[in-house]
Design an enzyme around this catalytic site. Sequence first.
Site, PDB file in Angstrom:
ATOM      1  N   ASP A 303     127.890  46.573  53.275  1.00 44.80           N
ATOM      2  CA  ASP A 303     128.360  45.224  53.567  1.00 44.80           C
ATOM      3  C   ASP A 303     127.879  44.303  52.442  1.00 44.80           C
ATOM      4  OD1 ASP A 303     129.470  43.112  54.957  1.00 44.80           O
ATOM      5  OD2 ASP A 303     127.633  42.703  56.068  1.00 44.80           O
ATOM      6  N   ASP A 546     124.363  44.382  58.969  1.00 51.64           N
ATOM      7  CA  ASP A 546     123.357  43.606  59.700  1.00 51.64           C
ATOM      8  C   ASP A 546     123.945  42.793  60.837  1.00 51.64           C
ATOM      9  OD1 ASP A 546     124.753  41.775  58.238  1.00 51.64           O
ATOM     10  OD2 ASP A 546     123.011  40.727  57.412  1.00 51.64           O
TER      11      ASP A 546
END
Length: 811
Positions: A303, A546
Site C-alpha cells: 500500500d 494498515d
Amino acid sequence: MTVSVVTGLSEAEVAQRVAEGKTNDVPTRAARSVSEIVRGNVFTRINAILGVLLIIVLATGSVINGAFGLLIIANSAIGIIQELRAKQTLDKLAIVGQAKPLVRRKSGTGSVSLPLAPSEVVLDDVIELGPGDQIVVDGVILEESNLEIDESLLTGEADAIAKGIDDHVMSGSFVVAGSGAYRATKVGREAYAAKLAEEASKFTLVKSELRNGINKILQFITYLLVPAGALTIYTQLFTTDAGWRRAVLAMVGALVPMVPEGLVLMTSIAFAVGVIRLGRRQCLVNELPAIEGLARVDVVCADKTGTLTENGMRVSEVKRIDARPTGEERSDRGMGTVADVLAQLAADDPRPNASMAAIAEAYKMPPGWTATATAPFKSATKWSGTSYGDHGNWVIGAPDVLLDPTSTAAEEAERIGAQGLRVLLLGSSDRSVDAPDAPGTVTPSALVVLEQRIRPDARDTLDYFASQKVSVKVISGDNAVSVGAVAGSLGLGGETMDARRLPDQPDALADTLEQCTTFGRVRPDQKRAMVHALQSRGHTVAMTGDGVNDVLALKDADIGVAMGSGSSASRAVAQIVLLDNKFATLPYVVGEGRRVIGNIERVSNLFLTKTVYSVLLAVLVGLGGLSAKLFGSDPLLFPFQPIHVTIAAWFTIGIPAFVLSLAPNNERAHPGFVRRVMTSALPSGIVVGAATFTSYLLAYQGRAATEAEQTQASTAALITLLVAGVWVLSVVARPYEWWRVALVAVSGLAYVVIFSIPLARELFILDPSNTALTSMALGIGLAAAVAIEVIWWVQGRVLGEHRRLWRVRER
C-alpha cells in the site's frame, strides 16, 4: 444519528463484575503455559526412545556408555529455555501491539473514555466505536452515526452492514464507516468469536513446507528403524555369544545413532531465535510460518499510504476554484469561506483520518455551525461530507470521483497529483449528504493539496526486493497518477493503471497484474481479487497495509503484514505486525526466513547422513550375523559401544549443527526441501556406512579375538567414520567463509586431541595403538572423503546447481 450519550460503569460496578467473574478473560495469545511447555519438551517420542535405551545401558553397569542420556537433558533444557524466551518476548510484544478499545467509565458526575486492554472489559461496559476499530466483545448498539460494520471475517459476507440502535454486533467484526457505542452483552469465552480468535492467534507451524518436509523425513526414518532395529536386536543378543552386557551395549550402540534426536530440536531453536531477533526489531510474528513464508514470497503488494509514505501529512496549498459562468456574480453569502468550511468539517469528524487531521492542524478556528446530516468517508465512495442547513451541503473527497474528468478543475487536480501530491476536492452539493443519491451535483470550491513524505528507508527496501528478484506491486486507493509519481520517485518502473479500468475476469486481471506495477483507485474488493489473481499464477504473495480497506486482502494473502499504527482489524488478521511502522523491517524478516530455511537444510543433511549410515551399518552387521548363524562362521559384533557413537556425534554433528543453525544465511529459498536433503544425505550416508563396515571387517579378528583386539577393531572403524563424517561436515558447510573453515578444522582437531590424551582414550574405550589398523582406517576414511567430494560435484552438475567452494561477496 446518535440519539443519546450513555455513561459507563462506576468503579464499584466494575469491581462487582470482576468479583463475579464477568470479565473478558480470553487469553491474549493462545500460547502454551509454562507447565505445558515443560511437559511438551520433556515427554517427546525421541526422549522416550533414548530414555528406554539409557535404562538398558545403566542396567549393564557401564555408566560412561550412558553419556548419550545427556541428550535427553539437552533436548529438554534447550527446548524449554528457547520456548520460554520466545513466549516472554511474544507476550510483551503482543501487549504493545494489542488494540485498546475506548471504554466509558463513570468519573464524578460524568464519564470518561479510557483506552483499556480487551481483558479489562467487563459485562455491561459501554465501548465506543470508530472507523477501523475492532469489536472485542459481543454487544448491542446504544449510539450510532452512519455506523457500518464489516462481518466478513465471521460470516463471509463481503458487504458492510449498516447498524442501528439495538442491533447486535459480534466480536471479531470491525467498523468500516461511521461511529457509535455499544454495551457489552457477552464477554470472555461466551463471545461469538472468542474460540475463533483463540485458535487464530496460536503460535503454530501450520502450512510450513519446512515442518511438513521434516515430518516426511521422520516418517521415512521410522520405516527404516523398525526392520533395522529388529535385526540388530536379534543378532546382537542371540548370535554373538559375547555375553549379555557386551551384546546389550552393542545393540544400544547400533540403535542410538539411528534416532535423529537433534533435528526437530535444531528446527525449533532456529525458529525461536528468529522470532526473538525479529521481536527486538519491533516485529510481532503471530505465526511461526510467517518467517519462512516471507522468505518464499516472490510478489509484495505494498500500500502507498503508511507503507511507502509516512502517515503524517500537512496542507501544502488550497487553490480556490471559481466554477460559475463568466460574468455571474458571487452569491455564496452565508455559505462561509473555504477556511471556515474546512475548519468546521475537521472539527466535526470524531475519528479523523490522516488527511482530515492535516486539515484540522492547518485550520483551527471553526465557525461553530451545527451539522444537520453527515456522511462518513468510505473506501468504496472516496468522499465524506456534512450538511450545515443554511450554510450548505459540503463534501470533500477524490477529485476524479466527484468531478467531471473533462472539467478544468479535474485537469488541474490531475496535474498536481502527477507531482506525487495528494489532492482533495472541497465542493458544495445540491442535496443533503445523507440523501440516497448523494453527493448529487457537486460545485467545486477548492482543491486541498496535501504533502506526503516518502519514508526515507522506502527506496533501499524496494532496491533490496529488486535485487532478490521479488516483484513489488504498489496498490493504493489514491489517484493513479499520484501513486505513479510516488512509485516513480522510488525507482519503480512499469506501467501505472487506474483500477477502475481493471478487468473483472480473473485470467485477464492476472495478465494485467503481470504487466503493470502501480495501481490507483483500488477498491477493497479489488485488492482481494488482485491477491487471488496473483496466486492463481503460482505466485507467493505478501500484502502490506494498515487500513480497514486492506483487511480482506491481508487475510487472503499468503503472508499479511500490517503496520502497528494501522487499524486494529488489520493487525488482527495479519501474520506479521511491524510495530514501529517501518517498511524497512521486511528485509530483515526475509533474511530471518532465509536463515532458518537454509540452515535447517544444512543441519538436516548432517543428521540424516548419520541416520542413513547408522541404519546401513546395523543392517550390514545384522546380515553378517545371520549368515554366521546359517553357515557357522564367526558372528559379527556391532563395532561400536554407545560411548563411541556419542563422541562421534559431538563434533561431526551436534556442536557444528548448533552453530550452523544460528549462522547468517542469505541464500534464496527454493521449493523441494525434502528432495534436496534426501538426494544429498542418502549417497553420503551410504558411503560413510560402507567405508566404516569395510574398515571394521578388515580389522575384526573373529570370536577368538581378545577384548583388546575387539577394542582396536572398534577404534579402527570409528577412525574411518570420523574422517568421513568430518568431510561430510566440510561439504555441508560450503560455500566457505573463514568461520566455516574454522568450524570444520576445530571439529577435526577435537578428535585428534581426544585420541592423543591417554585419559580420554581410557575413558572412551579407544585403542589406536595398532599402527597397521590405524593407518588402514585412515586410508579408508580418506577414500570415503574423496568419494563424498566427487558425489557432491557430480550432484551439482546433474541437478544444474552452481556449486562453489567459497562464498562470493555481493557488491
